[in-house]
Design a protein around this motif. Sequence first.
Motif, mmCIF file in Angstrom:
data_model
loop_
_atom_site.group_PDB
_atom_site.id
_atom_site.type_symbol
_atom_site.label_atom_id
_atom_site.label_comp_id
_atom_site.label_asym_id
_atom_site.label_seq_id
_atom_site.Cartn_x
_atom_site.Cartn_y
_atom_site.Cartn_z
ATOM 1 N N GLY A 25 0.804 -1.213 0.000
ATOM 2 C CA GLY A 25 0.000 0.000 0.000
ATOM 3 C C GLY A 25 0.838 1.265 0.000
ATOM 4 O O GLY A 25 0.549 2.233 -0.724
ATOM 5 N N ASN A 26 1.910 1.277 0.793
ATOM 6 C CA ASN A 26 2.786 2.454 0.824
ATOM 7 C C ASN A 26 3.616 2.563 -0.451
ATOM 8 O O ASN A 26 3.971 3.671 -0.867
ATOM 9 C CB ASN A 26 3.695 2.400 2.051
ATOM 10 N N LEU A 27 3.925 1.423 -1.064
ATOM 11 C CA LEU A 27 4.604 1.483 -2.366
ATOM 12 C C LEU A 27 3.696 2.111 -3.414
ATOM 13 O O LEU A 27 4.170 2.836 -4.301
ATOM 14 C CB LEU A 27 5.031 0.078 -2.797
ATOM 15 N N VAL A 28 2.394 1.852 -3.314
ATOM 16 C CA VAL A 28 1.435 2.491 -4.218
ATOM 17 C C VAL A 28 1.467 4.009 -4.036
ATOM 18 O O VAL A 28 1.476 4.780 -5.015
ATOM 19 C CB VAL A 28 0.009 1.952 -3.974
ATOM 20 N N CYS A 29 1.494 4.447 -2.764
ATOM 21 C CA CYS A 29 1.557 5.885 -2.488
ATOM 22 C C CYS A 29 2.858 6.489 -3.016
ATOM 23 O O CYS A 29 2.848 7.589 -3.606
ATOM 24 C CB CYS A 29 1.436 6.138 -0.988
ATOM 25 N N LEU A 30 3.964 5.806 -2.820
ATOM 26 C CA LEU A 30 5.256 6.307 -3.299
ATOM 27 C C LEU A 30 5.268 6.410 -4.821
ATOM 28 O O LEU A 30 5.810 7.370 -5.386
ATOM 29 C CB LEU A 30 6.382 5.393 -2.813
ATOM 30 N N TYR A 31 4.674 5.434 -5.493
ATOM 31 C CA TYR A 31 4.617 5.483 -6.956
ATOM 32 C C TYR A 31 3.667 6.578 -7.426
ATOM 33 O O TYR A 31 3.943 7.282 -8.414
ATOM 34 C CB TYR A 31 4.168 4.122 -7.492
ATOM 35 N N ARG A 32 2.560 6.724 -6.703
ATOM 36 C CA ARG A 32 1.566 7.735 -7.085
ATOM 37 C C ARG A 32 2.159 9.140 -7.051
ATOM 38 O O ARG A 32 1.852 9.996 -7.893
ATOM 39 C CB ARG A 32 0.358 7.636 -6.148
ATOM 40 N N PHE A 33 3.057 9.380 -6.096
ATOM 41 C CA PHE A 33 3.656 10.710 -5.961
ATOM 42 C C PHE A 33 5.089 10.751 -6.492
ATOM 43 O O PHE A 33 5.912 11.563 -6.056
ATOM 44 C CB PHE A 33 3.613 11.143 -4.492
ATOM 45 N N ASN A 34 5.392 9.815 -7.417
ATOM 46 C CA ASN A 34 6.652 9.816 -8.178
ATOM 47 C C ASN A 34 7.902 9.728 -7.284
ATOM 48 O O ASN A 34 8.931 10.336 -7.572
ATOM 49 C CB ASN A 34 6.741 11.081 -9.045
ATOM 50 N N SER A 35 7.806 8.951 -6.201
ATOM 51 C CA SER A 35 8.962 8.766 -5.321
ATOM 52 C C SER A 35 9.741 7.498 -5.650
ATOM 53 O O SER A 35 10.865 7.320 -5.174
ATOM 54 C CB SER A 35 8.510 8.733 -3.854
ATOM 55 N N ILE A 36 9.140 6.594 -6.447
ATOM 56 C CA ILE A 36 9.838 5.391 -6.896
ATOM 57 C C ILE A 36 9.557 5.206 -8.384
ATOM 58 O O ILE A 36 8.604 5.770 -8.930
ATOM 59 C CB ILE A 36 9.406 4.124 -6.117
ATOM 60 N N SER A 37 10.389 4.401 -9.041
ATOM 61 C CA SER A 37 10.235 4.171 -10.480
ATOM 62 C C SER A 37 9.096 3.192 -10.744
ATOM 63 O O SER A 37 8.730 2.387 -9.872
ATOM 64 C CB SER A 37 11.535 3.625 -11.068
ATOM 65 N N TRP A 38 8.569 3.246 -11.962
ATOM 66 C CA TRP A 38 7.483 2.326 -12.308
ATOM 67 C C TRP A 38 7.989 0.904 -12.436
ATOM 68 O O TRP A 38 7.233 -0.049 -12.221
ATOM 69 C CB TRP A 38 6.809 2.768 -13.613
ATOM 70 N N GLU A 39 9.288 0.719 -12.765
ATOM 71 C CA GLU A 39 9.840 -0.640 -12.853
ATOM 72 C C GLU A 39 9.819 -1.325 -11.483
ATOM 73 O O GLU A 39 9.421 -2.491 -11.365
ATOM 74 C CB GLU A 39 11.270 -0.604 -13.371
ATOM 75 N N LEU A 40 10.252 -0.592 -10.429
ATOM 76 C CA LEU A 40 10.244 -1.165 -9.085
ATOM 77 C C LEU A 40 8.820 -1.475 -8.633
ATOM 78 O O LEU A 40 8.558 -2.537 -8.059
ATOM 79 C CB LEU A 40 10.908 -0.192 -8.106
ATOM 80 N N PHE A 41 7.904 -0.571 -8.918
ATOM 81 C CA PHE A 41 6.516 -0.785 -8.526
ATOM 82 C C PHE A 41 5.913 -1.972 -9.266
ATOM 83 O O PHE A 41 5.195 -2.790 -8.671
ATOM 84 C CB PHE A 41 5.700 0.478 -8.793
ATOM 85 N N LEU A 42 6.209 -2.106 -10.560
ATOM 86 C CA LEU A 42 5.659 -3.204 -11.349
ATOM 87 C C LEU A 42 6.186 -4.547 -10.871
ATOM 88 O O LEU A 42 5.420 -5.509 -10.691
ATOM 89 C CB LEU A 42 5.996 -3.000 -12.829
ATOM 90 N N VAL A 43 7.502 -4.630 -10.640
ATOM 91 C CA VAL A 43 8.105 -5.887 -10.192
ATOM 92 C C VAL A 43 7.562 -6.282 -8.816
ATOM 93 O O VAL A 43 7.218 -7.455 -8.580
ATOM 94 C CB VAL A 43 9.638 -5.759 -10.154
ATOM 95 N N SER A 44 7.479 -5.320 -7.898
ATOM 96 C CA SER A 44 6.971 -5.623 -6.558
ATOM 97 C C SER A 44 5.503 -6.033 -6.592
ATOM 98 O O SER A 44 5.086 -6.939 -5.865
ATOM 99 C CB SER A 44 7.160 -4.412 -5.646
ATOM 100 N N THR A 45 4.709 -5.397 -7.459
ATOM 101 C CA THR A 45 3.288 -5.731 -7.552
ATOM 102 C C THR A 45 3.081 -7.122 -8.132
ATOM 103 O O THR A 45 2.300 -7.927 -7.596
ATOM 104 C CB THR A 45 2.547 -4.706 -8.426
ATOM 105 N N LEU A 46 3.785 -7.430 -9.224
ATOM 106 C CA LEU A 46 3.663 -8.760 -9.825
ATOM 107 C C LEU A 46 4.154 -9.846 -8.872
ATOM 108 O O LEU A 46 3.552 -10.926 -8.777
ATOM 109 C CB LEU A 46 4.435 -8.812 -11.143
#
Length: 399
Positions: free
Chosen positions: A345-366
């Motif tokens: 959930g916090n990774l979603v927030c970090l991605y939403r506000f451009n604090s992490i890359s979409w690659e990291l978010f995609l890999v962690s989500t999958l």
Amino acid sequence: MEDLLLLKCKLKLPISSNPRSLGLFPRAQLHYRGVRSYELHLMKSILSSQSICSSRLKPVSAVSSDGAHSISREPLRVKKLKTFEEWDAATAKFAGAANLPFLLLQLPQIILNHRNLMAGNNSALLAVPWLGMLTGLLGNLSLLSYFIKKKESEAVAIQLLGVVSIYVVILQLAVAEAMPLPHFVATSIVTASGLIINLLKHFDLLNNGIWKSWEEFITIAGLSALPQVMWSTFVPIIPNTVFPGCIALFTAVLVVSMARMGKLSKKGVNILGSVSGWTATLLFMWMPVAQMSTNLLNPENMKGLSAVTMLLAMIGNGLLIPRALLTRDLMFTGSTWACVFYGWGNLVCLYRFNSISWELFLVSTLGFLGWIGITLWRDAQVHGHHSSFTSLKDLILGH
């Protein structure tokens, strides 16, 4: 031929049988044919001077006798039991491996806070809610006492490290004035007292009366803190008041006093004994709610939040989910909650506000979704369920 007759006697096979006498019993006739083919095979083995033990004999068909059905089902039972034992051992290893990310959980946040303090960027520490840290600290203290009482040294070490690491974060928040000083002083007194009492109990140097008083204190503290923390999380939206905590404090003191005077039933005493464990679990479950509430109310401070800490939280709690599902322990669902909300959930927030890359978010989500899917599928398989969601139903209903 004498050898064949002797072998028939040892194997309890019919020396002579008339197939016509079995005409009224079709199943018996099938059985006779299977036995007759077995006899012919033995005769060929003897005449060809082959060892009977080394010959690969074809089994009689399952339809040839009722006994064959029970024999054919036995390997299935053994296989199912073996599969369950293998998954049981694997989930235990997963739970043990979760210790590593938990050991490193607060380290990235501590380093990031230290850098911001050294750079004079104290406002960045506002991204870490002191209420969320306080709930985690109280949860660790409660579970530390619980595991010391059960004499589980490995779990004691993990909870002890959790108390120390979270307190370091709280200390940094107090230095940055992100936590009120009176609250920090009270937290420090409770933490120091709790560590001393628990360590003395661990080495059997504590009086039983003092330990019982400490258990009553953490029960009262947990019951009082939980509703107050839940209320205070939404203070910008709702009025700031200590009314929920006061009501919970009065109720907790009343119930504990009744238990001490023997006014509670045996069932009530048993329920009270499990309250500290439940409050610790609920405090842990509320910790991500406080964090996500801070993220939504102050998105500009998201840079002060460590993505590595959130990733470690997701991994550590995710490794506990298979064990929680296998043992059907409802308290362990706190790990699922923390994995979904505090980690992903916090990774979603970090991605939403451009604090992490979409690659990291995609890999962690999958990875997260794949792990949940594999866990549900494997648990359903070892329990013999046709649907993966049957395991969740069993967990909720307590089967």
